[in-house]
Scaffold this active site. Structure first.
Site, PDB file in Angstrom:
ATOM      1  N   GLN A   1       0.850  -1.184   0.000  1.00 35.28           N
ATOM      2  CA  GLN A   1       0.000   0.000   0.000  1.00 35.28           C
ATOM      3  C   GLN A   1       0.888   1.237   0.000  1.00 35.28           C
ATOM      4  O   GLN A   1       1.770   1.370   0.846  1.00 35.28           O
ATOM      5  CB  GLN A   1      -0.911   0.005   1.237  1.00 35.28           C
ATOM      6  CG  GLN A   1      -1.904  -1.143   1.280  1.00 35.28           C
ATOM      7  CD  GLN A   1      -3.043  -0.966   0.294  1.00 35.28           C
ATOM      8  OE1 GLN A   1      -3.258   0.117  -0.251  1.00 35.28           O
ATOM      9  NE2 GLN A   1      -3.779  -2.039   0.051  1.00 35.28           N
TER      10      GLN A   1
ATOM     11  N   CYS B   1     -10.653  -0.825  -4.962  1.00 40.57           N
ATOM     12  CA  CYS B   1      -9.778   0.194  -5.541  1.00 40.57           C
ATOM     13  C   CYS B   1     -10.405   0.820  -6.777  1.00 40.57           C
ATOM     14  O   CYS B   1      -9.757   1.613  -7.470  1.00 40.57           O
ATOM     15  CB  CYS B   1      -8.403  -0.390  -5.858  1.00 40.57           C
ATOM     16  SG  CYS B   1      -8.428  -1.753  -7.054  1.00 40.57           S
TER      17      CYS B   1
ATOM     18  N   ASN C   1      -1.824  -7.929   4.504  1.00 39.24           N
ATOM     19  CA  ASN C   1      -2.052  -6.577   5.025  1.00 39.24           C
ATOM     20  C   ASN C   1      -3.272  -6.531   5.947  1.00 39.24           C
ATOM     21  O   ASN C   1      -3.194  -6.038   7.083  1.00 39.24           O
ATOM     22  CB  ASN C   1      -2.237  -5.609   3.851  1.00 39.24           C
ATOM     23  CG  ASN C   1      -2.399  -4.166   4.285  1.00 39.24           C
ATOM     24  OD1 ASN C   1      -1.580  -3.627   5.022  1.00 39.24           O
ATOM     25  ND2 ASN C   1      -3.463  -3.517   3.835  1.00 39.24           N
TER      26      ASN C   1
ATOM     27  N   GLU D   1     -10.215   4.841  -3.136  1.00 41.22           N
ATOM     28  CA  GLU D   1     -10.282   3.556  -2.449  1.00 41.22           C
ATOM     29  C   GLU D   1     -11.491   3.626  -1.524  1.00 41.22           C
ATOM     30  O   GLU D   1     -11.697   4.637  -0.841  1.00 41.22           O
ATOM     31  CB  GLU D   1      -9.006   3.333  -1.635  1.00 41.22           C
ATOM     32  CG  GLU D   1      -8.732   1.899  -1.284  1.00 41.22           C
ATOM     33  CD  GLU D   1      -7.755   1.228  -2.233  1.00 41.22           C
ATOM     34  OE1 GLU D   1      -7.454   0.053  -2.012  1.00 41.22           O
ATOM     35  OE2 GLU D   1      -7.315   1.879  -3.200  1.00 41.22           O
TER      36      GLU D   1
ATOM     37  N   TYR E   1      -7.926 -12.809  -2.051  1.00 44.46           N
ATOM     38  CA  TYR E   1      -6.958 -11.771  -2.467  1.00 44.46           C
ATOM     39  C   TYR E   1      -6.211 -11.205  -1.250  1.00 44.46           C
ATOM     40  O   TYR E   1      -6.136  -9.996  -1.056  1.00 44.46           O
ATOM     41  CB  TYR E   1      -7.646 -10.614  -3.204  1.00 44.46           C
ATOM     42  CG  TYR E   1      -8.731 -10.982  -4.175  1.00 44.46           C
ATOM     43  CD1 TYR E   1      -8.434 -11.351  -5.491  1.00 44.46           C
ATOM     44  CD2 TYR E   1     -10.072 -10.954  -3.800  1.00 44.46           C
ATOM     45  CE1 TYR E   1      -9.439 -11.672  -6.393  1.00 44.46           C
ATOM     46  CE2 TYR E   1     -11.081 -11.277  -4.694  1.00 44.46           C
ATOM     47  CZ  TYR E   1     -10.754 -11.637  -5.984  1.00 44.46           C
ATOM     48  OH  TYR E   1     -11.752 -11.949  -6.871  1.00 44.46           O
TER      49      TYR E   1
END
Length: 361
Positions: free
Chosen positions: A185, A319, A218, A353, A213
């Site tokens: 990120q 996104c 993260n 986002e 995904y």
């Protein structure tokens, strides 16, 4: 597409994005979006520069999208982290002064962390060998960076090819390996806010989470604290290896990670197909209440859409708000949108986002 860099106009640009998100989500009776802003300057933790040579002297250069002939020459980049700006001048001067470091150098890539660690990749139009190592090692020590050399088919790593980011989420520090060339990120400050929102939206659940995904983990790491168990999936090998390292480094032991594409996960969970990579994993032993998705810009494919509709709650990070809205047209038939958020990862661009939480009707 980008807009002019002007910190004085940042609030107005953010408000325009908020209004755009409200417009896109209006058909789904969305609540007022929660808005998470960015620092107006020095927010980007990575940057990539081509080198443009004038009379044999290299300059950092960027280009407008689709135009590689008219460079924008730079000495500083105000959207990049303070650490990148501190390194730009000394690094280029060192490469100009040393022919081993500077000869046929065509690109410089910076990756930094919120705590100031830095990894720099020097890319060359010539083969690299051990003669590059000594001056590169001296430069890395002088600038206190990790330094990597790349040429066609070759990669020279002096020490390690990653740096470690520390993100604070809900009062806890999470440590992530940021691997050279891997996805991270770019806006660390907003990423922390995004993780905090996802954690709050997830709540506390005694059942299990399915994550598609998952990348380098993260979201996986903090979300693991809110569920009994997590089944996380990712296709890219490098991301899988990074996620496994991050899980181990942070002492997370309730996550099962498998390397599968989203459509393969659908086939496995619906019993359509068996996969060797799932041997020893008892899928029937999971009790999923929530599915978490952070898909690419194309959004969820039809098969994955059908899969996620089977869960009580859907936590969706997007996104691309246009493909999110298209997916919501289908998801709205079975779920209602109860929370939404805007995360300004990319100030001074039209990129948005966003995140939504859906619950079964």
């Amino acid at each position: 597409m980008s807009t002019a860099f002007d910190p004085n106009q940042y609030a107005a640009q953010l408000e325009a994005k908020r209004q755009r998100l409200i417009e896109l989500l209006q058909p789904f009776a969305a609540p007022e979006p929660e808005v998470f802003d960015s620092p107006p300057e020095h927010f980007r933790l990575r940057a990539e520069f081509r080198l443009w040579y004038e009379n044999g002297t290299p300059h950092y250069a960027m280009f407008e999208r689709g135009d590689k002939r008219q460079p924008i020459l730079l000495t500083q980049l105000p959207i990049a982290s303070q650490r990148i700006n501190q390194l730009m001048g000394p690094l280029l001067e060192a490469c100009k002064a040393d022919p081993v470091l500077g000869r046929k150098l065509f690109q410089v890539e910076f990756l930094t962390t919120l705590s100031g660690e830095a990894l720099v990749t020097l890319c060359y139009h010539r083969p690299l060998d051990e003669n590059w190592d000594a001056p590169a090692r001296e430069l890395a020590a002088r600038l206190d960076i990790q330094l990597i050399g790349r040429s066609r088919g070759r990669k020279r790593v002096l020490d390690k090819d990653y740096i470690t980011e520390c993100l604070q989420v809900d009062g806890r520090d999470w440590h992530y390996q940021q691997i050279e060339g891997g996805f991270t990120q770019p806006n660390g400050a907003v990423n922390q806010k995004m993780l905090g929102w996802a954690l709050d939206a997830a709540g506390h659940d005694q059942r299990d989470l399915l994550e598609l995904y998952c990348g380098n983990g993260n979201f996986t790491l903090p979300l693991s604290t809110r569920f009994r168990r997590v089944l996380a999936t990712e296709l890219a090998k490098r991301s899988v290896y990074a996620a496994l390292d991050n899980l181990a480094h942070n002492g997370v032991d309730n996550v099962t990670l498998v390397r599968l594409a989203s459509e393969e996960v659908t086939q496995a969970l619906t019993g359509v197909r068996e996969f060797r990579r799932l041997q020893g994993i008892d899928l029937d032993g999971f009790d999923f209440s929530t599915v978490f998705v952070d898909p690419p810009r194309a959004g969820l494919d039809p098969a994955t859409l059908e899969l996620v509709k089977g869960y009580d709650r859907i936590l969706y990070i997007s996104c691309n708000p246009e493909t999110l809205a298209a997916n919501l047209t289908e998801l709205n038939t079975t779920h209602r949108l109860v929370r939404c958020a805007l995360f300004d990862q990319f100030p001074y661009t039209h990129h948005m986002e966003s995140g939504v939480l859906l619950e079964r009707r």
